[in-house]
Design a protein around this motif. Structure first.
Motif, PDB file in Angstrom:
ATOM      1  N   TYR A  13       0.934  -1.246  -0.071  1.00 34.09           N
ATOM      2  CA  TYR A  13      -0.002   0.028  -0.054  1.00 34.09           C
ATOM      3  C   TYR A  13       0.848   1.306  -0.197  1.00 34.09           C
ATOM      4  O   TYR A  13       0.438   2.123  -0.736  1.00 34.09           O
ATOM      5  CB  TYR A  13      -1.198   0.141   0.966  1.00 34.09           C
ATOM      6  N   GLU A  14       2.103   1.252   0.691  1.00 34.07           N
ATOM      7  CA  GLU A  14       2.822   2.379   0.610  1.00 34.07           C
ATOM      8  C   GLU A  14       3.475   2.506  -0.883  1.00 34.07           C
ATOM      9  O   GLU A  14       3.978   3.806  -1.203  1.00 34.07           O
ATOM     10  CB  GLU A  14       3.996   2.139   1.633  1.00 34.07           C
ATOM     11  N   ILE A  17       1.082   4.512  -2.743  1.00 30.83           N
ATOM     12  CA  ILE A  17       1.052   5.758  -2.354  1.00 30.83           C
ATOM     13  C   ILE A  17       2.229   6.374  -2.901  1.00 30.83           C
ATOM     14  O   ILE A  17       2.005   7.670  -3.432  1.00 30.83           O
ATOM     15  CB  ILE A  17       0.964   5.971  -0.708  1.00 30.83           C
ATOM     16  N   LYS A  54      -6.574   0.725   1.439  1.00 28.55           N
ATOM     17  CA  LYS A  54      -5.812   1.315   2.400  1.00 28.55           C
ATOM     18  C   LYS A  54      -4.866   2.350   1.809  1.00 28.55           C
ATOM     19  O   LYS A  54      -4.995   3.629   2.474  1.00 28.55           O
ATOM     20  CB  LYS A  54      -4.900   0.096   3.012  1.00 28.55           C
ATOM     21  N   LYS A  57      -7.229   5.422   0.977  1.00 31.65           N
ATOM     22  CA  LYS A  57      -7.741   5.949   2.121  1.00 31.65           C
ATOM     23  C   LYS A  57      -6.915   6.790   2.569  1.00 31.65           C
ATOM     24  O   LYS A  57      -6.972   8.196   2.942  1.00 31.65           O
ATOM     25  CB  LYS A  57      -8.178   4.845   3.340  1.00 31.65           C
ATOM     26  N   GLU A  58      -5.417   6.530   2.685  1.00 36.53           N
ATOM     27  CA  GLU A  58      -4.249   7.453   2.852  1.00 36.53           C
ATOM     28  C   GLU A  58      -4.207   8.433   2.089  1.00 36.53           C
ATOM     29  O   GLU A  58      -3.836   9.621   2.522  1.00 36.53           O
ATOM     30  CB  GLU A  58      -3.073   6.444   3.116  1.00 36.53           C
ATOM     31  N   GLN A  61      -6.787  11.064   2.938  1.00 39.74           N
ATOM     32  CA  GLN A  61      -6.714  11.733   4.002  1.00 39.74           C
ATOM     33  C   GLN A  61      -5.799  12.803   3.584  1.00 39.74           C
ATOM     34  O   GLN A  61      -5.607  13.773   4.641  1.00 39.74           O
ATOM     35  CB  GLN A  61      -6.151  10.776   5.285  1.00 39.74           C
ATOM     36  N   GLN A  62      -4.649  12.539   2.853  1.00 37.40           N
ATOM     37  CA  GLN A  62      -3.665  13.440   2.527  1.00 37.40           C
ATOM     38  C   GLN A  62      -4.129  14.482   1.411  1.00 37.40           C
ATOM     39  O   GLN A  62      -3.468  15.455   0.988  1.00 37.40           O
ATOM     40  CB  GLN A  62      -2.231  12.941   1.874  1.00 37.40           C
ATOM     41  N   VAL A  87       1.932  14.810   8.614  1.00 38.00           N
ATOM     42  CA  VAL A  87       2.643  13.997   7.461  1.00 38.00           C
ATOM     43  C   VAL A  87       3.996  14.584   7.566  1.00 38.00           C
ATOM     44  O   VAL A  87       5.068  13.991   7.767  1.00 38.00           O
ATOM     45  CB  VAL A  87       2.139  14.328   6.186  1.00 38.00           C
ATOM     46  N   ARG A  90       5.881  12.980  10.467  1.00 34.95           N
ATOM     47  CA  ARG A  90       6.243  11.560  10.359  1.00 34.95           C
ATOM     48  C   ARG A  90       7.229  11.251   9.521  1.00 34.95           C
ATOM     49  O   ARG A  90       8.156  10.794   9.719  1.00 34.95           O
ATOM     50  CB  ARG A  90       4.946  10.726   9.945  1.00 34.95           C
TER      51      ARG A  90
END
Length: 127
Positions: A13-14, A17, A54, A57-58, A61-62, A87, A90
């Motif tokens: 999922y990353e 993204i 997933k 969704k991220e 959110q961003q 963000v 993180r």
């Protein structure tokens, strides 16, 4: 469009993204462009829809993508200089950990800064 490296230690999922952000940064995607639905991308990549959901969704959110019911999922309009402080915090922590690893590998401050500049230059040039 999106390619997954199943051998990578980075979660799938990353990877999704990161690739969408890269394509937006490089100008391959623009605000308003449609992207595949969760199911379609999952089928294309041969992964579970939950993994794509997933990532989406991220990205929502961003504020990088937006889903419009009945129409699809699109690249969102670029926000007016708004920053997501969560963000940024993180990423700063991740950068701290990566710099610490480079120090343990014997690199000095000048070498680390040079490496970061090299990465930034390649992103800005579209490499």
């Amino acid at each position: 469009m999106i390619q997954i490296d199943l051998r990578s230690s980075q979660p799938i999922y990353e990877q999704i993204i990161s690739q969408y952000k890269y394509m937006l940064l490089q100008g391959y995607l623009h605000p308003g462009d449609g992207i595949p639905s969760v199911r379609k991308l999952a089928l294309e990549l041969d992964i579970t829809p939950g993994t794509v959901a997933k990532a989406y969704k991220e990205l929502e959110q961003q504020k990088i993508i937006e889903t419009i019911r009945g129409r699809g999922t699109f690249i969102a309009a670029m926000p007016d200089e708004t920053r997501n402080e969560g963000v940024i915090r993180r990423v700063k922590e991740e950068l701290r950990e990566q710099c610490m690893e480079l120090i343990y590998q014997g690199m000095d401050r000048k070498e680390i800064v040079s490496m970061i500049e090299e990465v930034l230059d390649s992103l800005m040039k579209g490499e």
